[in-house]
Enzyme design. Structure first.
Site, PDB file in Angstrom:
ATOM      1  N   HIS A 139      42.225  36.838  33.071  1.00  0.00           N
ATOM      2  CA  HIS A 139      42.726  36.684  34.413  1.00  0.00           C
ATOM      3  C   HIS A 139      43.766  37.668  34.988  1.00  0.00           C
ATOM      4  O   HIS A 139      44.717  38.119  34.080  1.00  0.00           O
ATOM      5  CB  HIS A 139      43.428  35.232  34.786  1.00  0.00           C
ATOM      6  CG  HIS A 139      44.194  35.293  36.022  1.00  0.00           C
ATOM      7  ND1 HIS A 139      45.706  35.181  35.933  1.00  0.00           N
ATOM      8  CD2 HIS A 139      43.827  35.452  37.378  1.00  0.00           C
ATOM      9  CE1 HIS A 139      46.146  35.240  37.312  1.00  0.00           C
ATOM     10  NE2 HIS A 139      45.055  35.106  37.997  1.00  0.00           N
ATOM     11  N   VAL A 194      47.124  41.380  41.484  1.00  0.00           N
ATOM     12  CA  VAL A 194      48.363  41.839  41.991  1.00  0.00           C
ATOM     13  C   VAL A 194      48.463  41.643  43.480  1.00  0.00           C
ATOM     14  O   VAL A 194      47.444  41.609  44.307  1.00  0.00           O
ATOM     15  CB  VAL A 194      48.543  43.449  41.875  1.00  0.00           C
ATOM     16  CG1 VAL A 194      48.556  43.620  40.284  1.00  0.00           C
ATOM     17  CG2 VAL A 194      47.289  44.013  42.518  1.00  0.00           C
ATOM     18  N   GLY A 216      42.312  30.744  53.933  1.00  0.00           N
ATOM     19  CA  GLY A 216      41.613  31.741  53.139  1.00  0.00           C
ATOM     20  C   GLY A 216      40.113  31.131  52.971  1.00  0.00           C
ATOM     21  O   GLY A 216      39.674  30.078  53.083  1.00  0.00           O
TER      22      GLY A 216
END
Length: 301
Positions: free
Chosen positions: A107, A110, A260
């Site tokens: 995983h 950033v 989202g």
């Protein structure tokens, strides 16, 4: 200096391209599919997913840039001064679940957060890191992983690696199981101790460091023979991965609470997983060795 979010977006999109290109080469396929999406309340993203590849059973590399007039509770719980402020959140996040149980799950992400304040300087920070979740442990792989993590940090501050390594150990820990999710790596959040440009460069270096750390491990382990015993243990350990992401992960909570795209947020979950009641590894087995020698807080270098 002024903060150019459009420039940052282009850097993150280029990072997503770079990650997908290298991971597709490692899979010896071009099986990433792309989907773009829009968020009703502002922003959107670009999701790239691979499934049933030659090396990767499932994986995804996501870019998103969402914005709005008010942050979700997951973002303001520890920062109440942000409540009600217009915000932007940009990031690249990936999870790779290999077919072979001898290849670890990995995983990396950033991200950058930016909030505007009336008549004041904006609030911003970066976050991210990378971590490794082996199912069958190899000490040399863990040492290599942490050596690359250290090399990423050293040009910026020699004290950075031990701090971010400990932060990763502490963060990726299943409190209800009293065990780490894996062997760690780097983790940072609310990070703005350098100027914006330097913090951005560090975040991008983390993205490249992930490839430098992970791809040699994939090449070394992807052809090891395995059977149903190893595959079943992989499914069992993947259950811990699911538990962490759904219970503790800040990025998952932020993504869901900020509106989202659910499919993109949950692409981190593995395709096959199991939970077995009161299961324990056989004494002196390779499965028991994972718990004894690898799922512990340890200084690898």
């Amino acid at each position: 200096m002024s903060i150019d979010l459009d420039h940052l977006e282009q850097k993150f999109l280029a990072l997503q391209d770079h990650l997908c290109k290298n991971l597709a080469q490692a899979d010896e396929s071009e099986k990433f599919i792309e989907e773009t999406w829009q968020r009703p309340n502002g922003g959107g993203g670009r999701t790239r997913v691979i499934a049933n590849g030659n090396v990767f059973e499932k994986g995804g590399v996501n870019f998103s840039h969402v914005f709005g007039q008010q942050l979700p509770p997951s973002a303001t719980q520890h920062r109440p001064e942000l409540a009600g402020l217009p915000f932007h959140g940009l990031g690249v996040s990936l999870v790779m679940h290999p077919n072979n149980p001898y290849v670890p799950t990995s995983h990396a992400n950033v991200r950058c957060f930016y909030a505007e304040r009336p008549n004041q300087t904006p609030i911003w920070w970066f976050g991210g890191g990378f971590d490794l979740t082996p199912y069958y442990g190899f000490t040399e792989d863990c040492v290599h992983w942490h050596q690359i993590a250290k090399q990423v940090c050293e040009p910026y501050d020699e004290a950075l690696y031990p701090r971010l390594k400990k932060w990763c150990d502490d963060y990726f820990y299943l409190k209800h199981r009293q065990e780490p999710r894996g062997i760690g790596g780097l983790f940072f959040d609310d990070f703005n101790e350098f100027d914006f440009q330097t913090c951005m460069e560090f975040a991008l270096a983390v993205g490249q460091g992930y490839l430098d750390a992970y791809l040699p491990i994939v090449q070394k382990r992807k052809n090891i023979a395995f059977g149903e015993t190893e595959k079943q243990f992989q499914r069992f350990r993947r259950g811990r991965y699911v538990e962490f992401n759904l219970v503790y992960d800040r990025g998952t909570l932020f993504g869901l609470q900020s509106g989202g795209r659910t499919e993109s947020i949950l692409m981190s979950l593995p395709p096959e997983v199991c939970w077995e009641y009161n299961w324990a590894p056989a004494a002196n087995s390779e499965e028991a060795r994972l718990y004894k020698e690898f799922l512990i807080h340890k200084e690898w270098i």
